[in-house]
Design an enzyme around this catalytic site. Structure first.
Site, PDB file in Angstrom:
ATOM      1  N   HIS A   8      37.004 -14.416  87.159  1.00 43.88           N
ATOM      2  CA  HIS A   8      38.029 -14.811  86.030  1.00 43.88           C
ATOM      3  C   HIS A   8      38.513 -13.266  85.535  1.00 43.88           C
ATOM      4  CE1 HIS A   8      37.326 -18.830  86.145  1.00 43.88           C
ATOM      5  NE2 HIS A   8      36.083 -18.721  85.971  1.00 43.88           N
ATOM      6  N   ARG A  69      41.206 -16.099  82.695  1.00 41.93           N
ATOM      7  CA  ARG A  69      39.858 -16.188  81.957  1.00 41.93           C
ATOM      8  C   ARG A  69      39.754 -17.876  81.739  1.00 41.93           C
ATOM      9  NH1 ARG A  69      39.248 -13.231  76.477  1.00 41.93           N
ATOM     10  NH2 ARG A  69      41.320 -13.752  76.461  1.00 41.93           N
ATOM     11  N   ALA A  70      38.528 -18.573  82.011  1.00 38.23           N
ATOM     12  CA  ALA A  70      38.336 -19.941  82.154  1.00 38.23           C
ATOM     13  C   ALA A  70      38.231 -20.429  80.495  1.00 38.23           C
ATOM     14  CB  ALA A  70      37.176 -20.353  82.938  1.00 38.23           C
ATOM     15  N   SER A  71      37.626 -19.488  79.899  1.00 37.35           N
ATOM     16  CA  SER A  71      37.109 -19.967  78.518  1.00 37.35           C
ATOM     17  C   SER A  71      38.418 -20.026  77.744  1.00 37.35           C
ATOM     18  CB  SER A  71      35.926 -18.976  77.701  1.00 37.35           C
ATOM     19  OG  SER A  71      36.710 -17.754  77.734  1.00 37.35           O
ATOM     20  N   HIS A 175      36.763 -26.600  86.759  1.00 41.18           N
ATOM     21  CA  HIS A 175      36.471 -25.726  85.856  1.00 41.18           C
ATOM     22  C   HIS A 175      36.890 -26.164  84.405  1.00 41.18           C
ATOM     23  CE1 HIS A 175      34.653 -22.157  84.085  1.00 41.18           C
ATOM     24  NE2 HIS A 175      34.451 -21.521  85.353  1.00 41.18           N
ATOM     25  N   GLU A 281      31.126 -15.140  89.221  1.00 41.98           N
ATOM     26  CA  GLU A 281      31.894 -15.380  87.940  1.00 41.98           C
ATOM     27  C   GLU A 281      31.525 -13.972  87.246  1.00 41.98           C
ATOM     28  OE1 GLU A 281      30.830 -18.943  85.941  1.00 41.98           O
ATOM     29  OE2 GLU A 281      32.665 -18.685  84.753  1.00 41.98           O
ATOM     30  N   ARG A 287      26.352 -11.124  80.948  1.00 46.09           N
ATOM     31  CA  ARG A 287      26.307  -9.926  81.229  1.00 46.09           C
ATOM     32  C   ARG A 287      25.268  -8.927  81.295  1.00 46.09           C
ATOM     33  NH1 ARG A 287      32.595  -9.242  78.939  1.00 46.09           N
ATOM     34  NH2 ARG A 287      33.116 -11.618  79.463  1.00 46.09           N
TER      35      ARG A 287
END
Lengths: 338, 338
Positions: A8, A69-71, A175, A281, A287
């Site tokens: 993402h 970006r998924a979030s 997702h 991802e 991270r």
């Protein structure tokens, strides 16, 4: 060749994120959003070169299947018009990344889903993005953001979208986005729960009898599914469904976003090679550096490298399976002689 | 000695189930429920001897920590008074099973939780059941039945109940009930999702700093958690929490309700022996025979038997850890010279 199927665009030009905040504020105030800002190629290059591109090179991959970006998809925010404009700007930014780094990135689009709305806008956006060279989409099974009030993925609500996916021959990664549920952390609870729930929805239904070529990637290693593979095999039996290999596993694929060696070992042990796609991802949920290994938790290439499998199996996980699941990627690569 | 920490009374005297239907119908009609029926000891003996007792003997366990059928707790049905009367009858039936088969069963109670109500009735029922010899309880983190609208387990909403758990020195198994969400299958999606969500709630909070002796069992092998152990270690790091061993793993335990050998192997590989309790949840979610092994999916003793671990570790998983997590069980066994 190594293709990461799950990336993402998580570190973005600041003006893009600022516009989103302005869009939300304008919606609250009942006003039109401000015009989308001008973002230079250099700003995009900077964010990519300092993050994903650097890590792709450091870790030894070749290409990332890249999506917004998924979030931050957050389809529960605003209304259908807000969702549509946001999705278009996010996808346009992905298209620009791909244009700037065509050898390294290929686009997957987010969709302008909105709770309670039908999928017309999502169909339009999928067509628009495939027209720009995108090879797939991210489909959110719970656009409400954490209470699982949408119909199951086997419901006819989704069928018009599946028809277009089939026509365009593009897969979807299932997702969810950020959680608006204080009891459910996004990347630690919601993502993994949604992956698991989605698989069980498919198990309970008979969707791939209606859409034999429809393909879904369930990310984060398939949620809990491989760990509980015996439970799912047993539930298929109890629910008088066919065995999972014929019932689901010609159409459902798991990525390798599982952030330790024992998890990847289990995945490769219980799930057929053909159903596993390399993914990391990054830069995403986790991270940091694993003190047990000295390497990043999400450097999943290391775990796949360490699997005791044949070279052919590893090549399938790293690239071959992705080229099968994303035929438009395969065509693009072949056109480049790859 | 082999103690199964996770058994529900799933095949019940018919009159008990019929009364529940009558209770629900009476609530709908705004009438008082009919009187609870007389159930003979023979009727209870029959259901137990034909099911759990038979399988315990066949599979070679000694004892089951036994609680009411989880899928039928259904705290979202009716109101607080309905929940209270149902819980009391269910727990009384467990007490009768234990009285009839004291060497094989020991009781864990369900709680009269009700969405939106406080935990006073649950505290009363826990005290009543511990007074009858029960050794723990099942705590439902989502009494709403599938939309996760309750406060996280770290919220002060739960603290009065935790105070009494601590005072009585009893653990809770975190266990949802049936799903009233058509998008979420109970045993295939909701249970596993809730287990995973509960663990992440605990990770995000700091509950065991406030209750250092509070103990939770997260069933079904901890949901997705062991498979994603690297993700959770990494998230603890990102959220600036202590390492999981000190932050959670003096207080959180996983059972072995994972229905295939590779899953149990992973569990034993990544989770410390002291945190694993033998459990099967039979007769429960998955009742069939695995064609790959010729044995029942939920015959989890076979998987633990096959682990390459020391005899001491196996004994801890089979009994020693349960005796530590359930000190009232340990005291009862010691009083019997065991």
């Amino acid at each position: 060749m190594i293709i990461d199927c799950h990336g993402h665009y998580t570190v973005l030009p600041k003006a893009h994120d600022a516009w989103r905040e302005a869009q939300k504020a304008a919606f609250k105030a009942g006003e039109p959003p401000p015009p989308y800002p001008t973002i230079s190629d250099d700003e995009i290059r900077e964010t990519i070169e300092a993050n994903q591109l650097r890590l792709i090179k450091e870790r030894g991959a070749d290409m990332t299947i890249f999506s917004p970006r998924a979030s931050a998809m957050a389809p529960h925010v605003g209304d259908a018009a807000v969702a549509r404009e946001w999705a278009m700007h996010c996808n346009d930014l992905i298209a620009r990344v791909v244009a700037l780094f065509p050898e390294t990135f290929v686009g997957v689009c987010m969709l302008p889903q909105s709770p309670g709305s039908d999928l017309t806008a999502s169909i339009d956006e999928l067509r628009r993005c495939v027209g720009m060279g995108f090879i797939g989409c991210n489909l959110n099974p719970d656009p409400g953001g954490g209470h699982f009030k949408s119909p199951p993925l086997t419901d006819r609500y989704w069928y018009p979208f599946y028809e277009v996916m089939t026509e365009l021959d593009v897969p979807a990664m299932i997702h969810v986005s950020g959680s608006c549920n204080p009891a459910m952390h996004a990347t630690g609870a919601y993502y993994i729960a949604a992956d698991t729930i989605a698989f069980m929805q498919l198990l309970e239904g008979n969707l791939f009898a209606d859409f034999p070529t429809l393909r879904f990637i369930i990310p984060h290693g398939g949620g809990a599914v491989p760990y509980h593979w015996g439970r799912y095999r047993g539930l298929a039996d109890m629910l008088k469904k066919p065995a999972l290999d014929g019932h689901l596993m010609n159409n459902v694929f798991f990525d390798t976003c599982v952030y330790h060696q024992p998890g990847i070992n289990l995945l490769a042990d219980v799930i057929e090679t053909k159903n596993i796609l390399f993914g990391s991802e990054m830069v995403g949920a986790v991270r940091g550096i694993d003190p047990q290994t000295g390497f990043h938790f999400d450097d999943t290439k290391r775990y796949v490298d360490a699997l005791e499998i044949s070279d052919a199996a590893r090549a399938a996980i790293f690239a071959g399976n992705a080229r099968k699941v994303f035929p438009r990627l395969d065509a693009q690569l072949k056109a480049r002689g790859l």
